[in-house]
Motif scaffolding. Structure first.
Motif, PDB file in Angstrom:
ATOM      1  N   THR A 154       0.821  -1.261  -0.139  1.00 58.03           N
ATOM      2  CA  THR A 154      -0.172  -0.089   0.035  1.00 58.03           C
ATOM      3  C   THR A 154       0.744   1.268  -0.026  1.00 58.03           C
ATOM      4  OG1 THR A 154      -1.490  -1.030   1.103  1.00 58.03           O
ATOM      5  CG2 THR A 154      -1.714   1.313   1.108  1.00 58.03           C
ATOM      6  N   PHE A 155       1.922   1.349   0.752  1.00 59.30           N
ATOM      7  CA  PHE A 155       2.756   2.432   0.937  1.00 59.30           C
ATOM      8  C   PHE A 155       3.674   2.733  -0.316  1.00 59.30           C
ATOM      9  CE2 PHE A 155       6.826   4.291   1.724  1.00 59.30           C
ATOM     10  CZ  PHE A 155       6.575   5.465   2.061  1.00 59.30           C
ATOM     11  N   ALA A 156       4.034   1.559  -0.809  1.00 60.30           N
ATOM     12  CA  ALA A 156       4.835   1.558  -2.106  1.00 60.30           C
ATOM     13  C   ALA A 156       3.850   2.097  -3.295  1.00 60.30           C
ATOM     14  CB  ALA A 156       5.340   0.157  -2.718  1.00 60.30           C
ATOM     15  N   SER A 157       2.674   1.634  -3.366  1.00 60.47           N
ATOM     16  CA  SER A 157       1.858   2.151  -4.490  1.00 60.47           C
ATOM     17  C   SER A 157       1.461   3.537  -4.215  1.00 60.47           C
ATOM     18  CB  SER A 157       0.554   1.347  -4.527  1.00 60.47           C
ATOM     19  OG  SER A 157      -0.197   1.538  -3.486  1.00 60.47           O
ATOM     20  N   PHE A 158       1.304   4.164  -2.978  1.00 62.37           N
ATOM     21  CA  PHE A 158       0.980   5.435  -2.935  1.00 62.37           C
ATOM     22  C   PHE A 158       2.024   6.163  -2.964  1.00 62.37           C
ATOM     23  CE2 PHE A 158       1.035   8.906   0.330  1.00 62.37           C
ATOM     24  CZ  PHE A 158      -0.099   9.468  -0.047  1.00 62.37           C
ATOM     25  N   ALA A 159       3.638   5.853  -2.655  1.00 62.58           N
ATOM     26  CA  ALA A 159       4.630   6.547  -2.906  1.00 62.58           C
ATOM     27  C   ALA A 159       5.044   6.693  -4.336  1.00 62.58           C
ATOM     28  CB  ALA A 159       5.676   5.911  -2.179  1.00 62.58           C
ATOM     29  N   THR A 160       4.670   5.716  -5.365  1.00 55.86           N
ATOM     30  CA  THR A 160       5.065   5.803  -6.528  1.00 55.86           C
ATOM     31  C   THR A 160       4.178   6.127  -7.437  1.00 55.86           C
ATOM     32  OG1 THR A 160       4.646   3.377  -6.680  1.00 55.86           O
ATOM     33  CG2 THR A 160       7.033   4.097  -6.432  1.00 55.86           C
ATOM     34  N   ARG A 161       2.987   6.820  -6.908  1.00 56.00           N
ATOM     35  CA  ARG A 161       1.783   7.072  -7.884  1.00 56.00           C
ATOM     36  C   ARG A 161       2.367   8.127  -8.933  1.00 56.00           C
ATOM     37  NH1 ARG A 161      -3.161   8.199  -4.625  1.00 56.00           N
ATOM     38  NH2 ARG A 161      -2.850   5.907  -4.309  1.00 56.00           N
ATOM     39  N   ARG A 162       2.876   9.192  -8.175  1.00 52.03           N
ATOM     40  CA  ARG A 162       3.478  10.501  -9.175  1.00 52.03           C
ATOM     41  C   ARG A 162       4.830  10.605  -8.835  1.00 52.03           C
ATOM     42  NH1 ARG A 162       0.233  13.849  -6.242  1.00 52.03           N
ATOM     43  NH2 ARG A 162      -1.495  12.475  -5.724  1.00 52.03           N
ATOM     44  N   LEU A 163       5.611   9.824  -9.653  1.00 51.42           N
ATOM     45  CA  LEU A 163       7.241  10.081  -9.469  1.00 51.42           C
ATOM     46  C   LEU A 163       7.648  11.405  -9.821  1.00 51.42           C
ATOM     47  CD1 LEU A 163       8.413   6.405 -10.380  1.00 51.42           C
ATOM     48  CD2 LEU A 163       7.941   7.483  -7.942  1.00 51.42           C
ATOM     49  N   GLN A 164       8.703  11.934  -9.353  1.00 48.29           N
ATOM     50  CA  GLN A 164       9.132  13.019  -9.733  1.00 48.29           C
ATOM     51  C   GLN A 164      10.713  12.847  -9.654  1.00 48.29           C
ATOM     52  OE1 GLN A 164       7.665  15.797  -6.892  1.00 48.29           O
ATOM     53  NE2 GLN A 164       5.733  16.055  -7.621  1.00 48.29           N
ATOM     54  N   GLN A 165      11.340  14.019 -10.424  1.00 49.22           N
ATOM     55  CA  GLN A 165      12.873  13.879 -10.279  1.00 49.22           C
ATOM     56  C   GLN A 165      13.613  14.230  -9.140  1.00 49.22           C
ATOM     57  OE1 GLN A 165      14.655  12.885 -13.005  1.00 49.22           O
ATOM     58  NE2 GLN A 165      16.367  12.875 -12.146  1.00 49.22           N
ATOM     59  N   VAL A 166      12.976  15.232  -8.465  1.00 50.61           N
ATOM     60  CA  VAL A 166      13.188  15.612  -7.260  1.00 50.61           C
ATOM     61  C   VAL A 166      11.992  15.396  -6.172  1.00 50.61           C
ATOM     62  CG1 VAL A 166      13.555  17.739  -5.652  1.00 50.61           C
ATOM     63  CG2 VAL A 166      14.476  17.979  -8.197  1.00 50.61           C
ATOM     64  N   PRO A 167      12.231  14.087  -5.347  1.00 51.40           N
ATOM     65  CA  PRO A 167      11.148  13.710  -4.493  1.00 51.40           C
ATOM     66  C   PRO A 167      10.606  14.494  -3.564  1.00 51.40           C
ATOM     67  CG  PRO A 167      13.223  12.523  -4.019  1.00 51.40           C
ATOM     68  CD  PRO A 167      13.651  13.479  -5.229  1.00 51.40           C
ATOM     69  N   GLU A 168       9.296  14.360  -3.191  1.00 49.53           N
ATOM     70  CA  GLU A 168       8.613  15.065  -2.232  1.00 49.53           C
ATOM     71  C   GLU A 168       7.770  14.190  -1.617  1.00 49.53           C
ATOM     72  OE1 GLU A 168       6.424  18.217  -4.020  1.00 49.53           O
ATOM     73  OE2 GLU A 168       8.386  19.354  -4.394  1.00 49.53           O
ATOM     74  N   GLY A 169       7.384  14.400  -0.112  1.00 55.29           N
ATOM     75  CA  GLY A 169       6.492  13.647   0.396  1.00 55.29           C
ATOM     76  C   GLY A 169       6.706  12.276   0.556  1.00 55.29           C
ATOM     77  N   ALA A 170       5.755  11.284   0.156  1.00 58.09           N
ATOM     78  CA  ALA A 170       5.994   9.723   0.492  1.00 58.09           C
ATOM     79  C   ALA A 170       7.069   9.263  -0.486  1.00 58.09           C
ATOM     80  CB  ALA A 170       4.593   9.151   0.246  1.00 58.09           C
ATOM     81  N   GLN A 171       7.295   9.574  -1.730  1.00 59.97           N
ATOM     82  CA  GLN A 171       8.299   9.477  -2.681  1.00 59.97           C
ATOM     83  C   GLN A 171       9.904   9.527  -1.856  1.00 59.97           C
ATOM     84  OE1 GLN A 171       8.592  11.166  -6.274  1.00 59.97           O
ATOM     85  NE2 GLN A 171      10.558  10.055  -6.713  1.00 59.97           N
ATOM     86  N   ASN A 172       9.848  10.594  -1.004  1.00 56.56           N
ATOM     87  CA  ASN A 172      11.114  10.993  -0.538  1.00 56.56           C
ATOM     88  C   ASN A 172      11.396   9.744   0.823  1.00 56.56           C
ATOM     89  OD1 ASN A 172      13.616  12.340  -0.073  1.00 56.56           O
ATOM     90  ND2 ASN A 172      12.466  13.461   1.475  1.00 56.56           N
ATOM     91  N   TYR A 173      10.459   9.551   1.504  1.00 54.96           N
ATOM     92  CA  TYR A 173      10.376   8.527   2.384  1.00 54.96           C
ATOM     93  C   TYR A 173      10.812   7.086   1.889  1.00 54.96           C
ATOM     94  CZ  TYR A 173       8.686  11.958   6.015  1.00 54.96           C
ATOM     95  OH  TYR A 173       8.373  12.838   6.700  1.00 54.96           O
TER      96      TYR A 173
END
Length: 78
Positions: free
Chosen positions: A37-56
């Motif tokens: 669940t966390f992985a799908s939430f964190a990778t929903r909108r990947l960015q070059q400079v990570p923010e939020g859940a992607q950063n974690y």
């Protein structure tokens, strides 16, 4: 007097046919569900400079990668 194996044995929660499903298996499924669940939430909108859940998520993966490198060394990666 009970043996050590009796005190540390995992309890059967339910059975699927003749296969017992223990507390350990159920907790593994819960942890897998949380990670997926966390992985799908964190990778929903990947960015070059990570923010939020992607950063974690990236910090978590860096920590796990570092632990594996410390345990196996550089040769264990191939």
């Amino acid at each position: 007097m009970s043996s050590v194996a009796d005190t540390v044995a995992s309890k059967v929660v339910f059975q699927v046919g003749q296969v017992p499903v223990t507390e350990t298996i159920v907790m593994t499924w819960v942890v897998m569900g949380i990670i997926i669940t966390f992985a799908s939430f964190a990778t929903r909108r990947l960015q070059q400079v990570p923010e939020g859940a992607q950063n974690y998520a990236e910090v978590f993966l860096d920590v796990v990668d570092g632990l594996l490198k410390d345990m196996m060394g550089a040769a264990g990666r191939s």
